[in-house]
Design an enzyme around this catalytic site. Structure first.
Site, PDB file in Angstrom:
ATOM      1  N   ALA A  95       0.747  -0.989   0.042  1.00  0.00           N
ATOM      2  CA  ALA A  95       0.031  -0.036   0.136  1.00  0.00           C
ATOM      3  C   ALA A  95       0.959   1.092   0.041  1.00  0.00           C
ATOM      4  CB  ALA A  95      -0.968   0.135   1.233  1.00  0.00           C
ATOM      5  N   ALA A  96       1.476   1.559  -0.941  1.00  0.00           N
ATOM      6  CA  ALA A  96       2.757   2.222  -1.150  1.00  0.00           C
ATOM      7  C   ALA A  96       2.635   3.820  -1.315  1.00  0.00           C
ATOM      8  CB  ALA A  96       3.563   1.945  -2.369  1.00  0.00           C
ATOM      9  N   ALA A  97       1.549   4.411  -1.838  1.00  0.00           N
ATOM     10  CA  ALA A  97       1.310   5.738  -1.763  1.00  0.00           C
ATOM     11  C   ALA A  97       1.341   6.445  -0.397  1.00  0.00           C
ATOM     12  CB  ALA A  97      -0.028   6.419  -2.564  1.00  0.00           C
ATOM     13  N   PRO A  98       1.793   7.622  -0.198  1.00  0.00           N
ATOM     14  CA  PRO A  98       2.502   8.571  -1.180  1.00  0.00           C
ATOM     15  C   PRO A  98       3.767   8.331  -1.713  1.00  0.00           C
ATOM     16  CG  PRO A  98       2.594   9.509   0.850  1.00  0.00           C
ATOM     17  CD  PRO A  98       1.676   8.371   1.126  1.00  0.00           C
ATOM     18  N   GLY A  99       4.687   7.337  -1.017  1.00  0.00           N
ATOM     19  CA  GLY A  99       5.941   6.918  -1.427  1.00  0.00           C
ATOM     20  C   GLY A  99       7.174   6.917  -0.631  1.00  0.00           C
TER      21      GLY A  99
ATOM     22  N   ASP B  35      -5.273  -3.706  -6.811  1.00  0.00           N
ATOM     23  CA  ASP B  35      -5.803  -3.769  -5.544  1.00  0.00           C
ATOM     24  C   ASP B  35      -5.045  -4.707  -4.846  1.00  0.00           C
ATOM     25  OD1 ASP B  35      -7.233  -4.756  -3.106  1.00  0.00           O
ATOM     26  OD2 ASP B  35      -8.969  -5.632  -4.291  1.00  0.00           O
TER      27      ASP B  35
ATOM     28  N   ASP C 291       1.774  -1.232   5.300  1.00  0.00           N
ATOM     29  CA  ASP C 291       1.398   0.155   5.852  1.00  0.00           C
ATOM     30  C   ASP C 291       0.015   0.177   5.475  1.00  0.00           C
ATOM     31  OD1 ASP C 291       1.834   2.096   7.774  1.00  0.00           O
ATOM     32  OD2 ASP C 291       1.970   3.536   6.005  1.00  0.00           O
TER      33      ASP C 291
ATOM     34  N   CYS D 142      -1.513   3.762  11.097  1.00  0.00           N
ATOM     35  CA  CYS D 142      -1.060   5.145  11.859  1.00  0.00           C
ATOM     36  C   CYS D 142      -2.473   5.344  12.895  1.00  0.00           C
ATOM     37  CB  CYS D 142      -0.875   6.409  10.962  1.00  0.00           C
ATOM     38  SG  CYS D 142      -2.151   6.475   9.893  1.00  0.00           S
TER      39      CYS D 142
END
Length: 320
Positions: free
Chosen positions: A123-127, A174, A192, A246
């Site tokens: 779930a990579a964004a924003p990087g 997805d 994450d 978070c």
């Protein structure tokens, strides 16, 4: 005009305050409460994929005077009053430094990616974490970065280009489908997970919790459960999976992991590499009267303070 005092600020949502009552020990509560009433210090890291030596970068920041974060090479912090200056500094624009919370970096420290490995950021964004993984890998090996939302995908792509990441392949997909499509492919997987975003809460801006509710916590947990199963399926035997959010809510943290660990016996919680003295609590082994997997005591819940955000992370090893 005088600055607002904590008593003048709007209170946190009642359900969230009740969560703090249940989770935070009395001796830590004043510092946690204070974290919601003032702007946080700004933390950044020097990006080795772009930057010159850290000393040269720091000299270019003058007259700003960053303080080194003990235990974390190339990581520094500045007072909250310097945030705007740092954000608009040319070094940020060119990718030589990156503003990132230290708890967020801890997820990559826990993953401990190595050059030449196959690594998945599910779930990579924003990087920011993806770029730190690439830096730890020295841009060597294969890094797959997955993001299902088109706008966030293109933001991820732009950030990785700016930060000098060259070993990443990006997928607009997805993440819950990845484990089925490429089972046992990766040496390490970072999830994450999308969450209810309690780390964003501040009493200085009630809009920070405008879209939060216990219902959103429950909805986030459903998505997290799908994603973590996919992450576990994509992991090689002997590989490492790091799960982080978070959020402080156990429903999004230990309870998601407990359900996974009850379903499959090939995953075991491990101690976390912990180079920085972050204020934190061990993971829970019971919640709301229900026992949880005892290994979850090895997880960490990072507490919000004047310089850290709320964060949860756990490291799992897949049996060979």
């Amino acid at each position: 005009m005088n600055a607002e005092t904590p008593a003048d600020l709007p209170p946190l949502p009642a359900a969230f305050s009740a969560l703090l009552d249940a989770l935070i020990p009395p001796d830590a509560r004043p510092r946690v409460e204070a974290s919601y009433t003032s702007p946080k210090a700004v933390v950044f890291r020097v990006n080795p994929l772009r930057a010159r030596e850290p000393a040269t970068v720091l000299a270019s920041l003058a007259p700003l005077q960053p303080e080194a974060v003990t235990g974390a090479d190339g990581v520094y912090r500045l007072p909250a009053t310097d945030r705007a200056t740092l954000t608009h500094h040319p070094l940020c624009a060119e990718g030589s430094l990156y503003i990132q919370g230290v708890a967020s970096m801890a997820a990559v420290w826990a993953l401990d990616p190595q050059p030449g490995e196959a690594v998945l950021d599910l779930a990579a964004a924003p990087g920011g974490k993806t770029a730190l993984i690439a830096a730890r890998m020295g841009n060597q090996g294969r890094l797959a970065a997955v993001e299902p939302v088109r706008a966030r995908f293109f933001r991820l792509k732009a950030n990785l280009q700016r930060l000098g990441v060259r070993n990443a392949q990006l997928y607009l997909k997805d993440g819950a489908q990845v484990g089925r499509l490429v089972p046992g492919r990766f040496d390490r997987v970072l999830l994450d997970a999308p969450c209810s975003s309690q780390a964003q809460f501040t009493r200085l801006d009630p809009a920070s919790w405008a879209h939060w509710s216990p219902r959103k916590v429950r909805a986030s947990a459903v998505l997290q459960a799908r994603l973590i199963r996919s992450a576990a399926d994509a992991l090689k035997p002997g590989g490492v999976l790091v799960y982080s959010t978070c959020s402080l809510s156990p429903e999004e943290d230990e309870c998601v992991l407990d359900a996974l660990l009850r379903e499959r016996d090939d995953l075991t919680p491990e101690s976390l590499p912990w180079p920085v003295d972050l204020p934190s609590l061990p993971g829970l082994t019971a919640w709301r009267g229900q026992p949880l997997h005892p290994g979850l005591a090895l997880a960490r819940r990072v507490l919000p303070t004047e310089w850290t955000d709320a964060f949860f992370l756990c490291r799992l090893r897949k049996r060979t």
